[in-house]
Scaffold this active site. Sequence first.
Site, short mmCIF file in Angstrom:
data_model
loop_
_atom_site.label_atom_id
_atom_site.label_comp_id
_atom_site.label_asym_id
_atom_site.label_seq_id
_atom_site.Cartn_x
_atom_site.Cartn_y
_atom_site.Cartn_z
CG ASP A 206 -1.72 1.16 0.85
OD1 ASP A 206 -2.56 0.86 0.40
OD2 ASP A 206 -1.57 1.70 2.66
CD GLU A 256 15.88 -13.52 4.73
OE1 GLU A 256 15.45 -14.37 5.51
OE2 GLU A 256 16.26 -13.15 4.72
#
Length: 544
Positions: A206, A256
Amino acid sequence: MTDPGTRPADDWWRSAVVYQVYPRSFADADGDGTGDLNGIRARLPYLADLGVDALWISPWYPSPLLDGGYDVSDYRGINPDFGTLADADALIAEAHALGLRILIDLVPNHCSWEHPWFKAALAAGKGSPERDLFWFRDGVDGRPPTNWPATFGGGAWQQIDDGQWYLHMFDISQPDWNWDHPKVIEEFDSILRFWFDRGIDGFRIDVADSMAKDATLPDVPVKDGRPTQDKYVGNPFYDQPGVHTIHQRWRAIADEYAGTPEGPRVFVAEAWLSPPERLAQYVRPNELHSAFNFDALRASWDAKDQREVIDRSTGSLWAVGAPATWVLSNHDTIRHRTRYGRSLQDALEGAGVVATDLELGLRRARAAALLELALPGGAYIYQGDELGLPEVEDLPEEVLDDPVWERSGHTNRGRDGCRVPIPWSGAEPPYGFGPGEGQPWLPQPADWAPLTAEAQVGDPNSHHSLYTAALRIRRDHAELGEGRLTWDEDAPADVLSFTRGSFRCVTNFGAAPTPLPPYDELLLTSTAIVDGQLPPDATAWLTF
């Protein structure tokens, strides 16, 4: 460039069609008038059958819902009105079993004034470490620290009892985080990992251009007697260089997860920035993965304007190795069926203030859907787009929920008209939104029976069937999705025509029918072809 058909599955997001779910308004399983996670779970087969690749679910966190959930009080929980963490886990697992990926909203610019850290800051007093997590400042001669305007109306600073002011770039109930503070940075690292570890496939960010602020707090220029909300280069609270450091950190966290069964997690940015070259900085290889193309949403229904937006958007994004991401509507904008039924100058105006031709809007919405889904890159579908829902512009004032209504002094009706709950079945409200006859949190129009999913699924002439057919062709046709396009320069001035290998998309923006170019197969049209002519406000998909 790598052939899209040979890209690894980890790159699914580069061509994905993502369906936005606004949870309060999608489906209600328990009959309380508010949509919930179990309602979404029950409709997952509908979404899989529609043919989308993923869901983006607007905020599902605990929240006082003073801004539709974008006022978050707990980033690691589920709003009790929507369900539980166990429901969220089940939703993620069931979506994955159907081949659907899940994106959720991250709201990093601000939280709710009910967030424990903000409540602690209010209680701790001036100069406390708790207040350093937000933007608390003393005023200047009884005035706010700056002249900054709030997006939802009024000023961006609110004074509290001890005389200090706190910054809220949106509603008064949404204090801005101080992203210069390491504790805020570390907290959001932890929030990302919390949800990634639960199996979500990514986040929609957002206001991704807003977290960093110029700590010297300069005023913004005054325009037409008011502090400007323009996102000019150098704006002290939008598109500051520091946002890129935040995004680079998040990208490293997402990467990751590359070795997990779901593959690396992804981000899509909400950043209303022009020109496209500015937006492209957010999707460089070490930052966010994709960003909404809002210039396309704001473009007029005009061949020249549309082509310019497509060229500038794709050119700037391809230059940094990112795909385009197209969007026609979302929870913040007037539904495009209504928007396309208006003149350009009125298209984005508020509810009920301008004349609208909904039949014209529907023809254009059908044509726009095929144009959007033929363009290179990914695409987003806002819930109800596939049903051809219009904006609801006559909601009673007493039900209006958007903070824009209050902050504007009741001059702007806000965004509730695009958030009216989905009609699923039946001849009258609540149209199967929930069990029983209880009415949903926003009232539905009495004339929506022909627009329900039940009325449209299986009807070959329905708006829903147009989307289903388009998504099937897009999925099965190797030349759609990510890739390039070539403009057909011999097309008439009011016609956009482009090819992608042996595939051609033709959209007639003109006032008169236009002959279709030679083709081998007519794959799909938004409006019936008459005597080999493509009618006005129509799109055809061809092979040649």
